[in-house]
Design a protein around this motif. Sequence first.
Motif, PDB file in Angstrom:
ATOM      1  N   PHE A 266     -24.368  31.298 -30.501  1.00  0.00           N
ATOM      2  CA  PHE A 266     -23.244  31.146 -29.566  1.00  0.00           C
ATOM      3  C   PHE A 266     -23.674  31.591 -28.163  1.00  0.00           C
ATOM      4  CE2 PHE A 266     -18.835  32.953 -28.333  1.00  0.00           C
ATOM      5  CZ  PHE A 266     -18.481  31.764 -27.698  1.00  0.00           C
ATOM      6  N   VAL A 270     -24.364  28.964 -24.947  1.00  0.00           N
ATOM      7  CA  VAL A 270     -23.451  28.976 -23.810  1.00  0.00           C
ATOM      8  C   VAL A 270     -24.084  29.629 -22.595  1.00  0.00           C
ATOM      9  CG1 VAL A 270     -21.246  29.882 -22.970  1.00  0.00           C
ATOM     10  CG2 VAL A 270     -21.415  28.898 -25.267  1.00  0.00           C
ATOM     11  N   ILE A 271     -24.691  30.777 -22.815  1.00  0.00           N
ATOM     12  CA  ILE A 271     -25.237  31.534 -21.678  1.00  0.00           C
ATOM     13  C   ILE A 271     -26.711  31.208 -21.450  1.00  0.00           C
ATOM     14  CG2 ILE A 271     -25.606  33.858 -20.743  1.00  0.00           C
ATOM     15  CD1 ILE A 271     -22.682  33.029 -21.025  1.00  0.00           C
TER      16      ILE A 271
ATOM     17  N   TRP B  84     -19.000  39.013 -25.318  1.00  0.00           N
ATOM     18  CA  TRP B  84     -19.892  38.932 -24.148  1.00  0.00           C
ATOM     19  C   TRP B  84     -20.076  37.484 -23.705  1.00  0.00           C
ATOM     20  CZ3 TRP B  84     -24.781  36.699 -23.596  1.00  0.00           C
ATOM     21  CH2 TRP B  84     -25.539  37.107 -22.478  1.00  0.00           C
ATOM     22  N   THR B  85     -20.251  36.617 -24.652  1.00  0.00           N
ATOM     23  CA  THR B  85     -20.441  35.212 -24.324  1.00  0.00           C
ATOM     24  C   THR B  85     -19.177  34.630 -23.709  1.00  0.00           C
ATOM     25  OG1 THR B  85     -22.015  34.995 -26.132  1.00  0.00           O
ATOM     26  CG2 THR B  85     -21.121  32.956 -25.240  1.00  0.00           C
ATOM     27  N   GLY B  86     -18.057  35.032 -24.252  1.00  0.00           N
ATOM     28  CA  GLY B  86     -16.789  34.564 -23.689  1.00  0.00           C
ATOM     29  C   GLY B  86     -16.611  35.046 -22.264  1.00  0.00           C
ATOM     30  N   GLY B  88     -18.963  35.871 -20.174  1.00  0.00           N
ATOM     31  CA  GLY B  88     -19.927  35.160 -19.336  1.00  0.00           C
ATOM     32  C   GLY B  88     -19.487  33.733 -19.064  1.00  0.00           C
ATOM     33  N   TYR B  89     -18.937  33.119 -20.071  1.00  0.00           N
ATOM     34  CA  TYR B  89     -18.421  31.763 -19.907  1.00  0.00           C
ATOM     35  C   TYR B  89     -17.314  31.765 -18.855  1.00  0.00           C
ATOM     36  CZ  TYR B  89     -16.291  27.290 -21.212  1.00  0.00           C
ATOM     37  OH  TYR B  89     -15.781  26.015 -21.198  1.00  0.00           O
ATOM     38  N   PHE B  92     -18.787  31.593 -15.490  1.00  0.00           N
ATOM     39  CA  PHE B  92     -19.152  30.213 -15.160  1.00  0.00           C
ATOM     40  C   PHE B  92     -17.962  29.463 -14.594  1.00  0.00           C
ATOM     41  CE2 PHE B  92     -22.825  30.009 -18.353  1.00  0.00           C
ATOM     42  CZ  PHE B  92     -23.756  30.151 -17.362  1.00  0.00           C
ATOM     43  N   THR B 126     -22.619  21.821 -20.145  1.00  0.00           N
ATOM     44  CA  THR B 126     -23.297  22.174 -21.404  1.00  0.00           C
ATOM     45  C   THR B 126     -22.514  23.244 -22.152  1.00  0.00           C
ATOM     46  OG1 THR B 126     -25.422  21.708 -20.382  1.00  0.00           O
ATOM     47  CG2 THR B 126     -25.458  23.018 -22.402  1.00  0.00           C
ATOM     48  N   ALA B 127     -22.085  24.257 -21.391  1.00  0.00           N
ATOM     49  CA  ALA B 127     -21.339  25.345 -22.020  1.00  0.00           C
ATOM     50  C   ALA B 127     -20.048  24.825 -22.619  1.00  0.00           C
ATOM     51  CB  ALA B 127     -21.059  26.443 -20.987  1.00  0.00           C
ATOM     52  N   PHE B 131     -19.244  25.390 -26.359  1.00  0.00           N
ATOM     53  CA  PHE B 131     -18.437  26.586 -26.551  1.00  0.00           C
ATOM     54  C   PHE B 131     -17.546  26.529 -27.794  1.00  0.00           C
ATOM     55  CE2 PHE B 131     -15.205  29.725 -25.967  1.00  0.00           C
ATOM     56  CZ  PHE B 131     -15.855  30.771 -25.339  1.00  0.00           C
ATOM     57  N   PHE B 263     -26.588  39.453 -16.774  1.00  0.00           N
ATOM     58  CA  PHE B 263     -27.283  38.178 -16.752  1.00  0.00           C
ATOM     59  C   PHE B 263     -28.582  38.219 -15.959  1.00  0.00           C
ATOM     60  CE2 PHE B 263     -22.848  37.206 -17.549  1.00  0.00           C
ATOM     61  CZ  PHE B 263     -22.958  36.444 -18.679  1.00  0.00           C
ATOM     62  N   LYS B 268     -31.058  30.647 -17.754  1.00  0.00           N
ATOM     63  CA  LYS B 268     -30.522  29.464 -17.097  1.00  0.00           C
ATOM     64  C   LYS B 268     -30.392  29.665 -15.600  1.00  0.00           C
ATOM     65  CE  LYS B 268     -28.231  27.193 -20.879  1.00  0.00           C
ATOM     66  NZ  LYS B 268     -27.024  26.547 -21.382  1.00  0.00           N
TER      67      LYS B 268
END
Lengths: 341, 541
Positions: A266, A270-271, B84-86, B88-89, B92, B126-127, B131, B263, B268
């Motif tokens: 995940f 995404v990151i 964390w991914t959420g 970071g998203y 974005f 992409t995300a 997601f 980050f 990326k």
Amino acid sequence: MKGSRSRAPRGQAVVELALGTLVLVVILIVGIHFAEYGFMWVKLTETANFALFDETNRKMHDTGADTWNNYFGGAVGSNIGNLNSPVQARYKDFNGLSSVTAASTLTQVFTRGSGLTVSCKRYGGNGGGLGSGGPNLDMAAAGKVAQAAFGKAATENAGLSCQVDAKLSRFHMPNRFEFHLGYDPKVIAGTTTSPMACAAGRPSGGSCAGHGFRMLLDDWGFQGASEAGQCPLSSSGCGPNPGYYRMAQATYTAAGGSDGTAGTKFAEGVIGFSPADEQPFWMSFRGEEGFDGNPAHAFQEQHASSGDTIWPTTPYNDPNSAGIYAPAYSKNDKCFLGWKC
Amino acid sequence: MRPARGQTMVLFCLMLLVLALTVMVTLGIASRVHDRMEAQVAADAAAYSEAVLTARTFNAIALINRAQVGQMVAMAAVQSLISWTGAGYGNFVQLQTVDIPTAQAGGMCTAELTALQTALAAAQATADANFQKLDEAAGDQVRSLQGSASGLRKVQLNLLASLVSELAQSATGAVPNICPACTTHQGPLLPGVSPKNMVAKLAKGANPQLDTPPKNGDWKSVMEVESAVTLTDSSPTSDSVYATMGSIGDPFVNSRSAGSLGFSTGVKFPGFTGGSSGGGAGFGQNWPGAQKLSGAGSYAAWAHDDAGSFKFTLTCPGGSVPIVSTATAGYVYSSEEQLTDDAHVYSGSDNKPAEKRHTLGACVVCHGIWPFFLDYALSSSGSADPLGRAINDHDNLYGQPVLYAVVQRDYSKIKDDPWNLRFDFHFTSEGAEFDNGGRRAGSKVKKGESNAAFSPYTYQVALSAGLAYYHRHDHAKEPPNFFNPFWRATLIPPEIDSSNDVDLGNGGDAVRALKQAGHAQHAAALVELEKHGYAVTELSP
């Protein structure tokens, strides 16, 4: 009345005494023999008892090296040579004192004991050639997780079966010395001409095989200094107690571990990268030394990244058990085996 | 008058007869002594074996608890990654709307800014594409971990059932109930017990004459094991929760600090810094986003990331342009299936509600998400344990199970040895009888008839006790628990945890074990011995 002399019964008492003494002596001889026989017979059981329980003090496994049933060797059902030999050497003279070493034949007044043989065999829970249906902690039925922790040990349910036999024969008595009072060594021995006696059960076919005191050995508990070390919080093993981490990790893996890597994927998807990996097995085992030797930190672990946060990783003072474990440990002057510490 | 001849001979013959009988008794006694030793060794071996099997079970349970802790640590890691991914998203998303100060750049960075925005848009696309499905997969992993961890409790119960089935089987072969919360043990445990338990197996291996009493079933051993176990189903404990929190070793999961794992190393967008300004994972209600949980009353698995911004300095020939996204936070909160307070908060929208995507399994004892496990006997007051066995109860050896083995030889069922003298006689006017034959000729124990109806000499009885105890080398004061595999086996004096009862002259667990086995007369004899100091209720090193 002259001439009517009656013959005096002379000599009759002597004959009666001789016959009576003969019977009396025979009975006394048999009595002594029986007493001697009984003494030697129970010695066989004592020998078996010694063989069984002397083994409970052995180091049966090495969790660090992942070796189990070290003391046994050989296959299930085979003789345990390194047990049988020393016990047999100790008891061959029917005397368990190691300070007394005598010949392997014990000759008493009317009884001779010889050929004392210790036969301890490796006994598997499922029989192992010694009969089926033995006690068995069914690790297989409990699932692969249960088997994973203890590896080979989990499938063996190791134990031993001990039998001791010896030839207890009449001594200084004719071979055909029968009293027809019901006794003959053959009766004890069974049906053969070999007057064997057994520690467990009665002989069959002149042999004591088939019976034996059966007992499980190896409680799988971590023992000794090499298996008692603390495991500081880590995901890469435990230096002071490597077996503990390895076995717990094996159990974790068998249970499915992290059940995949979807969390990492995940983050990567995404990151672009993942700052953590959910797969490693993290473990902390703390004893009364705690993470820093401070009694206030007994049983507790400290996180490397947040020094102010400590947690008990062995039950101690968490809210539900604080009123139980902490007082039990702190106020009790007794060790948990029951004696004073 | 005829002389009284032959009297001496008669007396002599009688004397010889008595002497001969005495000689028979010599062997008879030796035989009985051997039998007694044989039965005692068999009982000792069986009791030790019971303790070994119990210790093995407890050690396996301890390792399984450690594995369960490991899986809950993994769950915390996955929740952290989701949070964390959420978050970071969300950054974005915020970057798409940021007001890029082109004026400040004086138009000199237009090309670079355009390129950055294009790159961000592509990354966003992409995300966006990834997601939803990846977030859902991660939520599934969390739920799967809960299921796996819960499944370990089933493994523990299987092991316990295997142990109990060896200690005693019911007449139908069924495993007795494992019921630590029952107010009475005898009911569910003793519908009738066949002599198939391990004590009988081992004793018969020594000599087929040996057996366990038909009414025994080693109920006492089963009860002792039951009393040492707390099923957390009905009595939740936090031992596992705290062990889990103490075992979260990854700093990212445990307590990530601002920027330290943001980050800055992102592949990326090299050069970006910031992101989460801190966060962590945990279980329960009390966490930084507690407002979400008010009134829910649910224990949950959560992870949070505090508000942070993406920061980037765009360098171009005309100068430097600082780019900072609006600070966004994020968290994930997963509770039981019955509640709909599950959440995954970030800047974006879900195509599947969070209460579906991030929920955990249905609770059985609500509220809660923690997997059941087997914990050690935890009771300070005895309220959770009908026997009052508890870790701080010295008189009960801290709840550590004492395993009893009763082995008997029924002389009424075995062939007499020829040297055995069988006779009996009354020696009191009330009918008290001495029965050297060990039985009443031809009599059998009838169905429903107590063993006590027979002479105590009918049954040769041997009692032994084993103990499964917790001992870490050089740390004998550490309390027993089900989180470390330091369970060992030993033999122990049968009345070791019955000091109060023995002091009162009532007889302790050993006496009760004999009574339960139907040997009331043997039990009475033991009580009398104990009144004269026979019982050992305290150990000395």
